[in-house]
Design a protein around this motif. Structure first.
Motif, PDB file in Angstrom:
ATOM      1  N   LYS A 167       1.341  -0.968  -0.080  1.00 28.32           N
ATOM      2  CA  LYS A 167      -0.052   0.306  -0.165  1.00 28.32           C
ATOM      3  C   LYS A 167       0.836   1.688   0.183  1.00 28.32           C
ATOM      4  CE  LYS A 167      -3.869  -1.933   0.071  1.00 28.32           C
ATOM      5  NZ  LYS A 167      -5.110  -1.287  -1.436  1.00 28.32           N
ATOM      6  N   VAL A 168       2.327   1.071   0.403  1.00 26.69           N
ATOM      7  CA  VAL A 168       2.884   1.871   0.178  1.00 26.69           C
ATOM      8  C   VAL A 168       2.872   3.070  -0.840  1.00 26.69           C
ATOM      9  CG1 VAL A 168       5.236   1.006   0.351  1.00 26.69           C
ATOM     10  CG2 VAL A 168       5.108   3.348   1.481  1.00 26.69           C
ATOM     11  N   ILE A 169       2.803   4.230  -0.965  1.00 24.98           N
ATOM     12  CA  ILE A 169       3.853   5.018  -2.210  1.00 24.98           C
ATOM     13  C   ILE A 169       4.869   6.367  -0.919  1.00 24.98           C
ATOM     14  CG2 ILE A 169       1.621   4.995  -3.330  1.00 24.98           C
ATOM     15  CD1 ILE A 169       0.745   7.023  -2.555  1.00 24.98           C
ATOM     16  N   PRO A 170       5.481   6.529  -2.336  1.00 25.10           N
ATOM     17  CA  PRO A 170       6.819   7.668  -1.822  1.00 25.10           C
ATOM     18  C   PRO A 170       6.287   9.188  -1.159  1.00 25.10           C
ATOM     19  CG  PRO A 170       7.053   6.517  -4.218  1.00 25.10           C
ATOM     20  CD  PRO A 170       5.533   6.530  -3.733  1.00 25.10           C
ATOM     21  N   SER A 171       5.902   9.927  -2.110  1.00 21.65           N
ATOM     22  CA  SER A 171       5.413  10.862  -1.443  1.00 21.65           C
ATOM     23  C   SER A 171       4.242  11.536  -1.639  1.00 21.65           C
ATOM     24  CB  SER A 171       6.124  12.101  -2.655  1.00 21.65           C
ATOM     25  OG  SER A 171       5.627  13.087  -2.272  1.00 21.65           O
TER      26      SER A 171
END
Lengths: 245, 486, 250
Positions: free
Chosen positions: B244-248
């Motif tokens: 589920k992670v996105i960078p920014s």
């Protein structure tokens, strides 16, 4: 109970067949240095200020499509009239509000009183009052907040809960009224996130604990795809859109 | 983990296709969601939509390709904001972590906003076994919790239930007067759950996105239950699959544009909430503790297989379900686990093992509607083909057990097709065998094995006396072009 | 008239047309020739490998695909009266030979030369059916865009254009045209109960459209739909588009 994060990451690296370390090609957005971010945020602000009349029109149009009752007001006086007539039509006896700067120019307490109701600031005076405030919130007829930002692209109001601004004022009472000033307006989601990122960097990695992005009333379509408004949040939302500060 | 009954696909679907109520519900949802989705795309123009999809895909591709790096960044920033991150290799660990947090905080009541991961983990049962009252608060989830069922759709969990069934359920379980009025049913849920929100010690939410650079958990809801679950209780636990992670924070914009439009056709949902750590000392309210549980539970197996990796780009919008002609006929429960439809047919074999779910990759005509609808351009048909390949020829990390009969048939088919002579012989034999059974030039109902599965509803042509190749040789090869006429 | 130039095309009929529907192949040849195309037929062709590939038997599929590559290596244009087999040759051969650079290069080369029949007529030949080309006849035709033609080969307009230009053909809208008919190769016999539900909807859409003829560019789908139409003795003709363009009135 779980596993250490290093071990978790090791499994991922093995799955990816990758060595540890940052991406070989830096990710553009994250590579942005503070001055560049600041300049971009400044440009966002400037553009929003320049385009205020257009943003107001777009906001009014989009917000109405997304379910807000939009009232454009020429100034505080008109806004207060709207609050009074809304409170009257709701038969509101208890109206909760946040403690925000906007109420200095738009003193809603008197406007609610004019309709025979009581407008009170939903702030806690220490842990002991928490239950009491919550109970009062649960029984109030309307919650009023300002907007930290308002996004014309989506017709949304953004509130940043903090000291003076409970997370619950805009969600627990059955009606929410948001007062939007021209200076709150931004064009797009990208604009919003540029400003939030700047805030994050400026404050040494803290931009507050919560962000509420509100677009229209609470709704559900979980039974036979039939839309019902006002499930757990407000069934009715009003936006007072001030044409000038 | 939630009960896996994926092996029953055939019998479950046989029952499901005969369920007219289900079919009606599926049609209503499918055409409703998909119709507004198409309108929303039309509104922004297909060109802009394609740009968004490509942008979203690039973000996912990059993040998943460096997932270890971004999870570390996420952990650092959640911790800096005063939260705690836990890592669970499997369902058992994830459930134990949440149970321990509950014990540590003397939790008696939990309110939950919608989380597919929690369904995957079977978390409610674990907490209930500990004597904790758990309340689902999304209306759809609340309904299926009362009915003791599982979700049948990624975004509309109670899609399979009619208003009558819900009315009966509320009357039976809540002791309220029977009412088929949908507004009234929503009101009842509001009243019942309102007090739970204010009383709950712990709120559990899923996560639509996790922002690495700020350590934020993002949830997108319409009802407002997500806001209450993350604001009112003393403790907030967020559950998220590791993908589920996105960078920014900046990356969030495009997903906020894509997700609601793809899911329900809404231009934006009523609420987006972004949680960054627990309440700050100055805040009026908010939980005192914030925990984020990051779950693998088989995802690293999908990650390890380059052919299946993109299944982790999924943002659980459900668009592929709404356009899938198979899902639209059989509904979500037939898929036998938490994740139904086309994307479920990839994710489920990945997470529970292909041996358990061999039917799922086959239960598709490969029509490609899912790929066209996917907001992150996930090539679902290609992954289904890959899983079929793994099952048939038994290679790779998801090795299933191919059927011997099918494998024999495939080799026979290849042998015949490798020789035009054998192929023609085959046709002539087919003609010789079938012609006597023909009626009006076609083969009708028959008891012949395999063939009968075709002929139960469709006639089959009898092979003709001459193949095209023979006609070409006899009649067409020398007749040249008659283009001069034009 | 444009510059006289001869376009040469090699026909890959597909095994289903070769073995079960040779008359469709005949119509394809006739229409191509009428459009001024010089048609040849590479001898020894069988199956492109798609049924095996779709069932996961990649190893067996490769044998047939390699065989097909050998047959078609030096042909200027390869015309396939099927979106499904066309997609196999244009799109999936590249995946099939992903681990073999030499074969993949040949597959890539083929992918640029292979055309579905209507796509070839419109995009390469620029063919417009004209009065006089074909016998006049009145029929109301519903067109079913087969899935692989539509979504893998991305042929979205050529068949409709040809039908609209063809004299005597009135095209009527097929409701939910882009919904799969439920064939899906082995899907139809592995899960007949699901396939039949999809088929029933497609047949209902066709009969409800007011058309007297249903057409598509794939005999697989048409065998499936036509099989049900025949079983239920419905007053609907089911024809490959080449047959309609050929003026076959059946």
């Amino acid at each position: 109970m779980g596993i250490p994060s290093a071990q978790f990451r090791e499994t991922i690296r093995a799955a990816l067949g990758r060595q540890s370390g940052p991406p070989a090609e830096p990710y553009d957005v994250l590579a942005e240095e503070f001055p560049a971010l600041e300049a971009r945020a400044e440009a966002v602000r400037e553009r929003a200020a320049r385009e205020t009349p257009e943003l107001l029109d777009r906001m009014a149009e989009t917000a109405a499509l997304r379910g807000w009752n939009v009232q454009r007001c020429d100034g505080a006086e008109e806004a207060l009239d709207y609050v009074t007539s809304l409170a009257r039509s709701l038969g509101a006896t208890s109206v909760a509000r946040s403690e925000q700067e906007v109420f200095e120019t738009v003193p809603v307490d008197a406007a609610v009183a004019g309709a025979g109701g009581l407008c009170w600031p939903a702030v806690y005076d220490g842990p002991s009052s928490r239950t009491e405030v919550r109970q009062r919130l649960a029984e109030s007829d309307m919650g009023i907040t300002g907007a930290d930002y308002a996004i014309a692209e989506t017709g949304s109001v953004v509130v940043l809960p903090r000291r003076g601004l409970s997370r619950l004022v805009s969600v627990v009472p059955p009606v929410h009224l948001a007062i939007v000033r021209p200076s709150d307006l931004l064009g797009t989601l990208d604009d919003l996130f540029a400003l939030r990122r700047l805030e994050h960097v400026r404050n040494g990695g803290d931009m507050g604990s919560y962000l509420n992005f509100i677009t229209g009333p609470s709704r559900t379509a979980d039974i036979e795809q039939t839309i019902v408004v006002g499930v757990h949040g407000p069934r009715e939302v009003h936006m007072v859109l001030l044409d000038k500060e | 983990m939630a009960e896996v009954v994926t092996r029953d696909f055939v019998s479950a679907t046989q029952a499901a296709v005969k369920d007219t109520q289900l079919r009606q519900a599926l049609r209503r949802a499918g055409t409703g969601f998909d119709g507004t989705r198409r309108e929303a795309i039309h509104e922004v123009t297909p060109e802009v939509w394609e740009e968004w999809r490509e942008q979203a895909r690039r973000i996912k591709e990059h993040t998943i390709g460096h997932l270890d790096y971004y999870l570390e960044m996420l952990e650092r920033n959640v911790t800096a904001a005063g939260g705690r991150v836990h890592f669970a290799a499997d369902a058992g660990q994830a459930n134990a972590i949440v149970a321990q947090i509950a014990r540590d905080n003397g939790v008696r009541t939990v309110t939950k906003s919608k989380s597919m991961v929690s369904e995957e983990l079977g978390l409610n049962h674990v907490l209930e076994a500990q004597g904790i009252d758990v309340f689902e608060t999304d209306l759809g989830e609340y309904i299926i919790q009362l009915a003791n069922e599982t979700p049948s759709h990624l975004v509309a969990p109670a899609l399979h239930k009619t208003r009558r069934q819900v009315a009966q359920l509320f009357a039976d379980q809540l002791g309220v007067p029977y009412s088929e009025d949908i507004e009234e049913m929503a009101r009842i849920a509001r009243v019942v759950l309102r007090q739970k929100f204010l009383d709950a010690d712990m709120g559990i939410s899923g996560a639509n996105f996790l922002v690495a650079e700020t350590g934020s958990l993002v949830i997108i809801t319409n009802e407002g239950n997500g806001r209450l679950c993350t604001s009112a209780p003393r403790v907030h636990v967020g559950l998220a699959g590791m993908e589920k992670v996105i960078p920014s924070l900046q990356d969030l914009a495009v997903f906020l544009r894509l997700l609601p439009r793809s899911a329900t056709g809404q231009r934006i949902t009523s609420y987006m909430s972004m949680v960054t750590g627990p309440r700050r000392p100055d805040d009026e309210d908010g939980p005192e503790e914030f925990h984020l549980v990051i779950v693998d539970n088989g995802r690293s197996r999908l990650l390890a297989d380059p052919a299946l990796r993109e299944s982790l780009y999924c943002i659980r919008c459900g668009a592929c379900l709404n356009v899938c002609p198979v899902y639209q006929r059989v509904g979500g429960h037939a898929y036998g686990w938490v994740y139904p439809g086309p994307i479920g047919s990839i994710v489920t074999p990945g997470l529970v093992g292909l041996g358990q779910a061999k039917d799922l990759p086959n239960a598709s005509t490969l029509c490609g509607a899912c790929r066209d609808a996917c907001p992150v351009q996930i090539n679902i048909p290609r992954m289904l083909l890959h899983l079929r390949h793994v099952a048939a020829e038994g290679q790779g990390s998801y090795q299933g057990t191919g059927s011997d009969t099918e494998s024999l048939f495939a080799r026979g088919f290849a042998a015949v097709m490798s020789s035009p002579r054998l192929l023609n012989l085959g046709r002539k034999m087919g003609r010789w065998l079938l012609a006597p059974l023909a009626n009006r030039g076609v083969l009708g109902q028959t008891r012949l094995p395999v063939v009968s599965r075709w002929t139960r509803a469709r006639d089959l042509p009898i092979p003709p006396p001459r193949s095209f190749a023979e006609i070409w040789r006899d009649e067409l090869s020398n007749s040249g072009s008659d283009s001069k006429r034009a | 008239m444009s510059q006289p130039r001869t376009i040469r095309a090699s026909l890959f009929t597909t095994c289903i047309v070769d073995q079960l529907y040779p008359e469709v192949g005949v119509s394809v040849v006739r229409v191509l020739r009428r459009a001024g195309v010089e048609v040849d037929y590479p001898e020894g062709q069988t199956c492109c490998g798609q049924p095996l590939y779709n069932s996961g038997f990649t190893g067996e599929a490769r044998k047939l695909a390699e065989r097909t590559l050998n047959l078609l290596d030096d042909r200027a244009f390869v015309v396939v009266p099927s979106g499904s087999c066309g997609a196999m040759m244009r799109v999936f051969y590249l995946d099939l030979f992903a681990d073999d650079p030499e074969l993949q290069a040949r597959a890539r080369d083929l992918s640029q030369r292979v055309y579905e029949f209507t796509e070839f007529l419109v995009d390469v030949v620029g063919y417009e059916p004209a009065t006089g080309d074909q016998p006049e006849r009145g029929c109301r035709v519903a067109y079913h865009p087969s899935c692989h033609l539509l979504r893998e080969m991305e042929v979205t307009g050529a068949p409709q254009r040809l039908l609209d230009a063809a004299p005597g053909i009135e095209r009527v809208d097929l409701p939910d045209a882009e919904q799969c008919c439920g064939f899906g190769g082995t899907f139809a016999i592995k899960y007949p109960h699901i396939s039949e539900e999809m088929l029933a909807d497609k047949v209902a859409a066709a009969t409800g459209s007011g058309a007297d003829t249903l057409t598509a560019c794939d005999m697989g789908c048409l065998m499936h739909i036509g099989g049900a139409v025949s079983r239920q003795k419905l007053p609907l003709r089911v024809r490959h588009i080449a047959q309609l363009l050929d003026g076959e009135s059946g």
